[in-house]
Motif scaffolding. Structure first.
Motif, PDB file in Angstrom:
ATOM      1  N   LEU A 218     127.933 -56.377  25.397  1.00 16.04           N
ATOM      2  CA  LEU A 218     127.268 -55.636  24.363  1.00 16.04           C
ATOM      3  C   LEU A 218     126.265 -56.505  24.129  1.00 16.04           C
ATOM      4  CD1 LEU A 218     130.171 -54.800  22.140  1.00 16.04           C
ATOM      5  CD2 LEU A 218     128.593 -53.104  22.973  1.00 16.04           C
ATOM      6  N   LYS A 219     126.091 -57.788  24.425  1.00 15.74           N
ATOM      7  CA  LYS A 219     125.016 -58.670  24.025  1.00 15.74           C
ATOM      8  C   LYS A 219     123.671 -58.221  25.159  1.00 15.74           C
ATOM      9  CE  LYS A 219     122.217 -62.243  23.018  1.00 15.74           C
ATOM     10  NZ  LYS A 219     121.416 -62.391  21.779  1.00 15.74           N
ATOM     11  N   ILE A 220     124.161 -58.076  26.430  1.00 20.06           N
ATOM     12  CA  ILE A 220     123.132 -57.920  27.453  1.00 20.06           C
ATOM     13  C   ILE A 220     122.769 -56.252  27.459  1.00 20.06           C
ATOM     14  CG2 ILE A 220     123.052 -57.167  29.868  1.00 20.06           C
ATOM     15  CD1 ILE A 220     125.410 -59.392  30.367  1.00 20.06           C
ATOM     16  N   GLU A 221     123.461 -55.466  26.750  1.00 20.48           N
ATOM     17  CA  GLU A 221     122.946 -54.173  26.285  1.00 20.48           C
ATOM     18  C   GLU A 221     122.014 -54.038  25.174  1.00 20.48           C
ATOM     19  OE1 GLU A 221     123.603 -50.976  27.250  1.00 20.48           O
ATOM     20  OE2 GLU A 221     125.173 -51.191  28.987  1.00 20.48           O
ATOM     21  N   ALA A 222     122.283 -54.922  24.409  1.00 21.22           N
ATOM     22  CA  ALA A 222     121.138 -55.019  23.185  1.00 21.22           C
ATOM     23  C   ALA A 222     119.792 -55.550  23.717  1.00 21.22           C
ATOM     24  CB  ALA A 222     121.895 -55.972  22.193  1.00 21.22           C
ATOM     25  N   VAL A 223     120.012 -56.645  24.810  1.00 25.47           N
ATOM     26  CA  VAL A 223     118.648 -57.254  25.273  1.00 25.47           C
ATOM     27  C   VAL A 223     117.988 -56.314  25.871  1.00 25.47           C
ATOM     28  CG1 VAL A 223     117.833 -59.063  26.865  1.00 25.47           C
ATOM     29  CG2 VAL A 223     119.625 -59.493  25.014  1.00 25.47           C
ATOM     30  N   TYR A 224     118.636 -55.429  26.914  1.00 26.25           N
ATOM     31  CA  TYR A 224     117.761 -54.433  27.843  1.00 26.25           C
ATOM     32  C   TYR A 224     117.710 -53.121  27.454  1.00 26.25           C
ATOM     33  CZ  TYR A 224     117.956 -58.163  31.191  1.00 26.25           C
ATOM     34  OH  TYR A 224     117.781 -59.230  32.066  1.00 26.25           O
ATOM     35  N   ARG A 225     118.311 -52.839  26.150  1.00 26.80           N
ATOM     36  CA  ARG A 225     118.290 -51.389  25.854  1.00 26.80           C
ATOM     37  C   ARG A 225     116.790 -50.888  25.495  1.00 26.80           C
ATOM     38  NH1 ARG A 225     122.422 -48.372  24.349  1.00 26.80           N
ATOM     39  NH2 ARG A 225     122.069 -46.425  23.134  1.00 26.80           N
ATOM     40  N   PRO A 226     115.960 -51.674  25.028  1.00 16.22           N
ATOM     41  CA  PRO A 226     114.408 -51.280  24.815  1.00 16.22           C
ATOM     42  C   PRO A 226     113.860 -51.116  26.079  1.00 16.22           C
ATOM     43  CG  PRO A 226     115.061 -53.244  23.372  1.00 16.22           C
ATOM     44  CD  PRO A 226     116.063 -52.780  24.193  1.00 16.22           C
ATOM     45  N   HIS A 227     113.975 -51.873  27.203  1.00 19.41           N
ATOM     46  CA  HIS A 227     113.256 -51.955  28.356  1.00 19.41           C
ATOM     47  C   HIS A 227     113.821 -50.569  29.255  1.00 19.41           C
ATOM     48  CE1 HIS A 227     111.905 -55.884  27.812  1.00 19.41           C
ATOM     49  NE2 HIS A 227     113.171 -56.310  27.453  1.00 19.41           N
ATOM     50  N   CYS A 228     115.260 -50.262  29.096  1.00 23.57           N
ATOM     51  CA  CYS A 228     115.744 -49.310  29.721  1.00 23.57           C
ATOM     52  C   CYS A 228     115.267 -48.042  29.084  1.00 23.57           C
ATOM     53  CB  CYS A 228     117.257 -49.160  29.451  1.00 23.57           C
ATOM     54  SG  CYS A 228     118.098 -50.596  30.452  1.00 23.57           S
ATOM     55  N   ASP A 229     115.062 -47.957  27.871  1.00 21.74           N
ATOM     56  CA  ASP A 229     114.509 -46.774  27.344  1.00 21.74           C
ATOM     57  C   ASP A 229     113.082 -46.433  27.830  1.00 21.74           C
ATOM     58  OD1 ASP A 229     116.837 -46.287  25.770  1.00 21.74           O
ATOM     59  OD2 ASP A 229     115.957 -47.445  24.034  1.00 21.74           O
ATOM     60  N   LYS A 230     112.282 -47.438  27.979  1.00 19.19           N
ATOM     61  CA  LYS A 230     111.011 -47.305  28.526  1.00 19.19           C
ATOM     62  C   LYS A 230     110.854 -46.733  29.876  1.00 19.19           C
ATOM     63  CE  LYS A 230     108.794 -50.917  25.468  1.00 19.19           C
ATOM     64  NZ  LYS A 230     108.070 -52.002  25.591  1.00 19.19           N
TER      65      LYS A 230
END
Length: 612
Positions: free
Chosen positions: A502-514
């Motif tokens: 969940l920590k990794i998901e939070a960190v990368y979520r903005p990048h993945c959305d872009k």
């Protein structure tokens, strides 16, 4: 097993129910995650394995697999017949014939995984002998003859090598730098919560460096080393000590002293691959302080072997010109175990589907490192042994080691058919739990002032206005999911099992959305298939002679694959896209008279648009 890029492949093979991840968890004796100073997307899970344990695990799994028959023997040649006229290809492979017998084994599909044994030659000093690994015979010459002369495949020659094995008791390890395994070993397999080897039972590795004496011995013995003098391409990223010294003179080079097993008395000196005469090898290693009195059990040696140029393969790893023949591993020009495992799994899947008259399965480079590996091979080919790196993937923030199960396991069960129901149910459980946890994180919203009261360690700016969700707060480097769970136990404590994910998901979520729009664009290009029988020389599109030659030679299966070919310009891609799109529309309008279609096609050829 594993490492940067290679560890991603092992995790993906496991997500598709391959064996090597589980075998590594069983046989591992030293676990570490490389690249931890960088983001989790490029972490490299790695393990040092006990060779005997690994061998036993794999053999046990193979021999207990239902409906799998294992036949030991050397393959003399492929059985080749006329092709099925309903399918593309000039030949059809229908099985194999064993050497030293008349026994034939018929098959709907054949997968060749010859490793370094295809016309393999071993080199030590100025001597050479047939073979692909010391102690084993090379593959039959008839197999090479079939591939080259009967099937007309373009082949090349590559080389690799291995270091000498050193007697552990003869090494002064006090002069090397100790590197213990991770205090909490991370398993490769998504089905395992821990490794067989307990943290305290791990064997350490040791790091040392070469000296000027090593470079002197290499230079003095070049005339005695025929392997290094030849033009055959060797691996760029794990070269021999001779190649490293010649390419980077005056430098110190790392040498890792790695255990071969729990009961083994040998050390593997990673970084000292060499092919000079055995007595010179002993002189060289004794120039390194911990190895001053070292003894060699087995000398290092070089291997040269044939490979098939992989641009002759489809993304299913099937030979384009030959029905029923699939290639995987070093025969396609790749390095070691992890790349071979990934190809073997995917070639095996598609060979099975082909034998059952099912459509081939595809993996895009937007969804997996396996897809990146295969696309690089079949689109670009190789000039040296191909090694996987995270830098080869355009969307590495999405293609992480931690989420390989969510990316591939569901597809493997629902679309491909290679995943067990047990693994599928576990992946569904994990997916649903993570989605619920993310929803819970997004539902908790406080002002920055209130967050600072609840989490004094949180480095939130006092001037920040508006509310932040728990998902936003988890983006901060000094905040962990467990900290949030301690503040809101009723919301988050049930998801503690997935705290790191969940920590990794939070960190990368903005990048993945872009990245999502770019991924969708590439997927649209990948979905535009180029006909197998397209005649690029007579194609009525504005393409240069060079572009036509490249397209005709490689014959990419999709427009996306065509865009990645060296020498194919953006203008050529646009014109190819316009032509294929034009043909698809015309094919859909079958009610139009044939003569009108011909007039429109001629008009298109004369007025093909060029990009600005």
């Amino acid at each position: 097993m594993g490492g940067v890029g290679k560890g991603h492949l092992v995790r993906e093979v496991d997500a598709l129910d391959g064996l090597c991840g589980r075998a590594a968890d069983w046989a591992g004796i030293h676990f570490s995650v490389l690249n931890r100073r960088k983001g989790p997307a490029v972490w490299g899970p790695r393990a040092q394995l006990d060779r005997q344990r690994y061998r036993e695990f794999i053999q046990s799994e193979l021999l207990s697999t239902p409906r799998l028959t294992v036949v030991e023997g050397s393959v003399e040649e492929l059985l080749v017949e006329e092709p099925d006229p309903e399918r593309p290809g000039r030949h059809r492979v229908t099985g194999i014939r064993l050497a030293n017998s008349d026994r034939q084994i018929s098959a709907g599909a054949v997968v060749l995984t010859t490793g370094t044994f295809l016309s393999g030659s071993l080199f030590v000093g100025q001597t050479s002998s047939p073979g692909g690994r010391i102690g084993d015979a090379p593959s039959s010459a008839g197999l090479s003859h079939t591939l080259r002369d009967r099937l007309g495949l373009r082949t090349g020659r590559l080389r690799t090598g291995t270091p000498p094995r050193i007697v552990k008791e003869s090494v002064d390890l006090s002069l090397a730098q100790l590197h213990p395994g991770d205090s909490r070993p991370s398993p490769f397999s998504f089905l395992n919560t821990h490794t067989r080897c307990k943290p305290e039972e791990q064997l350490p590795c040791y790091l040392t460096l070469t000296t000027p004496g090593v470079e002197r011995v290499v230079r003095e013995s070049l005339h005695l080393n025929c392997h290094i003098q030849q033009d055959t391409k060797g691996p760029r990223y794990c070269p021999s000590i001779e190649s490293r010294v010649l390419r980077f003179p005056g430098r110190q080079h790392q040498v890792w002293l790695e255990p071969e097993g729990v009961t083994s008395d040998l050390l593997y000196p990673q970084g000292l691959s060499m092919t000079m005469p055995p007595e010179i090898q002993l002189r060289l290693i004794r120039e390194i302080p911990p190895l001053r009195r070292a003894e060699i059990r087995t000398p290092g040696y070089g291997v040269q072997y044939d490979f098939v140029c992989p641009t002759q393969l489809s993304p299913a790893l099937q030979v384009k010109s030959t029905q029923g023949l699939f290639l995987a591993g070093q025969i396609n020009g790749t390095t070691g175990y992890e790349e071979a495992a990934a190809q073997g799994l995917w070639a095996g899947i598609n060979a099975g589907r082909s034998a059952l008259s099912m459509p081939v399965a595809a993996l895009s480079r937007t969804e997996s490192y396996i897809g990146v590996l295969i696309d690089d091979l079949v689109s670009r080919g190789v000039t040296e042994p191909y090694r996987m790196f995270t830098s080869r993937a355009e969307f590495r923030t999405s293609l992480r080691p931690d989420n390989a199960d969510l990316r591939l396991t569901l597809k493997g069960f629902e679309e491909v058919g290679c995943v067990s129901s047990l693994r599928y149910k576990e992946a569904i459980r994990v997916r649903d739990a993570i989605q619920e946890a993310i929803a819970a994180l997004q539902s908790v919203s406080l002002s920055s002032a209130n967050w600072k009261k609840k989490l004094p360690a949180c480095n939130i700016s006092d001037g920040r206005s508006g509310c932040l969700t728990a998902m936003d707060v988890l983006l901060y480097s000094d905040i962990s999911f467990d900290m949030l769970a301690s503040v809101f136990p009723e919301c988050f404590s049930s998801y503690s099992e997935f705290s790191q994910r969940l920590k990794i998901e939070a960190v990368y979520r903005p990048h993945c959305d872009k990245q999502r729009k770019e991924i969708e664009r590439i997927q649209r290009e990948e979905s535009m298939a180029l006909p197998d029988d397209i005649d690029y020389w007579s194609l009525p599109a504005s393409l240069s002679q060079e572009a036509r030659e490249i397209l005709d030679r490689v014959r990419p299966s999709t427009l996306g694959a065509a865009t990645r070919l060296e020498g194919i310009t953006p203008a050529a891609v646009v014109n190819l896209f316009n032509y294929v799109n034009f043909k698809e529309k015309n094919d859909a309008r079958t009610q139009k008279p044939n003569e009108k279609l011909e007039r429109e096609e001629d008009l298109f050829a004369r007025n093909a648009p060029l990009p600005h």
